[in-house]
Design an enzyme around this catalytic site. Structure first.
Site, mmCIF file in Angstrom:
data_model
loop_
_atom_site.group_PDB
_atom_site.id
_atom_site.type_symbol
_atom_site.label_atom_id
_atom_site.label_comp_id
_atom_site.label_asym_id
_atom_site.label_seq_id
_atom_site.Cartn_x
_atom_site.Cartn_y
_atom_site.Cartn_z
ATOM 1 N N LEU A 36 0.887 -1.157 0.000
ATOM 2 C CA LEU A 36 0.000 0.000 0.000
ATOM 3 C C LEU A 36 0.926 1.207 0.000
ATOM 4 O O LEU A 36 1.937 1.195 0.719
ATOM 5 C CB LEU A 36 -0.865 0.024 1.263
ATOM 6 C CG LEU A 36 -2.106 -0.847 1.312
ATOM 7 C CD1 LEU A 36 -2.675 -0.842 2.732
ATOM 8 C CD2 LEU A 36 -3.156 -0.358 0.330
ATOM 9 N N ASP A 37 0.610 2.247 -0.759
ATOM 10 C CA ASP A 37 1.539 3.364 -0.782
ATOM 11 C C ASP A 37 1.553 4.089 0.563
ATOM 12 O O ASP A 37 0.701 3.861 1.423
ATOM 13 C CB ASP A 37 1.261 4.313 -1.954
ATOM 14 C CG ASP A 37 -0.031 5.090 -1.818
ATOM 15 O OD1 ASP A 37 -0.297 5.627 -0.727
ATOM 16 O OD2 ASP A 37 -0.775 5.193 -2.804
ATOM 17 N N LYS A 38 2.527 4.948 0.731
ATOM 18 C CA LYS A 38 2.776 5.584 2.020
ATOM 19 C C LYS A 38 1.561 6.349 2.530
ATOM 20 O O LYS A 38 1.289 6.383 3.742
ATOM 21 C CB LYS A 38 3.977 6.533 1.895
ATOM 22 C CG LYS A 38 4.425 7.164 3.200
ATOM 23 C CD LYS A 38 5.692 7.976 2.994
ATOM 24 C CE LYS A 38 6.182 8.584 4.294
ATOM 25 N NZ LYS A 38 7.436 9.368 4.100
ATOM 26 N N SER A 96 -1.596 5.692 1.896
ATOM 27 C CA SER A 96 -2.777 4.847 2.030
ATOM 28 C C SER A 96 -2.708 4.070 3.338
ATOM 29 O O SER A 96 -1.660 3.954 3.953
ATOM 30 C CB SER A 96 -2.886 3.874 0.850
ATOM 31 O OG SER A 96 -3.016 4.583 -0.368
ATOM 32 N N GLU A 101 -1.649 -1.278 -4.427
ATOM 33 C CA GLU A 101 -2.808 -0.384 -4.583
ATOM 34 C C GLU A 101 -2.666 0.367 -5.891
ATOM 35 O O GLU A 101 -1.573 0.710 -6.320
ATOM 36 C CB GLU A 101 -2.831 0.611 -3.407
ATOM 37 C CG GLU A 101 -3.893 1.679 -3.533
ATOM 38 C CD GLU A 101 -3.343 2.982 -4.069
ATOM 39 O OE1 GLU A 101 -2.386 3.505 -3.493
ATOM 40 O OE2 GLU A 101 -3.875 3.458 -5.074
#
Length: 251
Positions: free
Chosen positions: A106-108, A110, A251
């Site tokens: 998951l990106d930072k 999110s 994501e």
């Protein structure tokens, strides 16, 4: 002709089976010259025979590791990497007593459900795009939803030189919706929204396959139940021969 077993285990699989990291990460470590076999620097494609000593960054590996499967409700700001050079890496954040690593990412910015494990083999099988693993998200954007926006999101959006696969969308508020994907392009939901003139304000993953985040609070983690693990393993049982596409749980 010798069997694979007689020839030994591939070096990247040996490292992954030790619970040290995923196969993809093992390949990187091997390429960087950080792995030795009986004192010599290992190479991609090397095989490890019984009795050989494999060392990675000073750690002797056994080829066998305890299998651990946990889920984390990842807070914003935590980075989905095992790289110790990243001060906000998720492995240090969880601080599990056995070495684990994230499955996908998951990106930072999110938050939400993230799988972590010591099982390098399951990582490879989960990251195969042809498996069609469902991932469910709660999304909030910066302006009211329109019918055109929702229809385009569901039918496919042009991003990264391709059209996204059809997905399920359910409106939950004036500016919020629930989205189910079976695809995992890099920053896919954010890119889809941006292509349609919207900006994501909040993004939270709440389900992967049969595993739901439930009442797990932000920053908390727990081990998978036997039922969850059984369902997950059943969903990837036939994925071992599928072509790998290493973005599937992103994501």
């Amino acid at each position: 002709m010798q069997s694979n077993e007689a020839q030994g285990k591939r070096l990247n699989k040996f490292i992954a089976d030790s619970g040290y990291c995923s196969r993809r990460e093992a390949d990187r470590l091997i390429q960087e010259g950080r792995v030795t076999i009986d004192g010599r620097v290992g190479a991609l494609g090397d095989r490890v025979q019984r009795g050989m000593r494999v060392v990675c960054d000073g750690h002797a590996l056994s080829g066998r590791g305890e299998k651990v499967y946990i889920i984390l409700n990842k807070p914003r700001g935590i980075v989905c990497t095992a790289d110790p050079r990243e001060p906000m890496n998720v492995v240090d954040y969880v601080n599990y007593p056995i070495r684990i690593f994230p499955v996908g990412r998951l990106d930072k910015d999110s938050e939400g459900l993230l799988l972590l494990t010591s099982d390098g083999e399951i990582v490879n099988r989960l990251l195969r795009a042809a498996g069609g693993h469902e991932k469910e998200y709660e999304v909030e954007v910066d302006k009211p939803l329109t019918r055109e926006f929702m229809e385009k999101m569901m039918s496919g959006v042009e991003i990264l030189g391709t059209t996204t696969l059809p997905c399920k969308l359910r409106r939950t508020g004036a500016r919020s919706f629930n989205l189910v994907l079976v695809q995992g392009l890099n920053r896919q939901i954010r890119r889809m929204c941006e292509a349609l003139g919207y900006n994501v304000q909040k993004l939270r993953r709440v389900r992967i396959n049969n595993i739901r985040i439930g009442s797990l609070q932000s920053g908390q983690w727990r081990e998978l139940t036997q039922a969850e693990l059984g369902g997950l393993l059943a969903s990837i049982r036939d994925s071992s021969n599928l072509p790998a596409a290493m973005q599937n749980l992103e994501e």
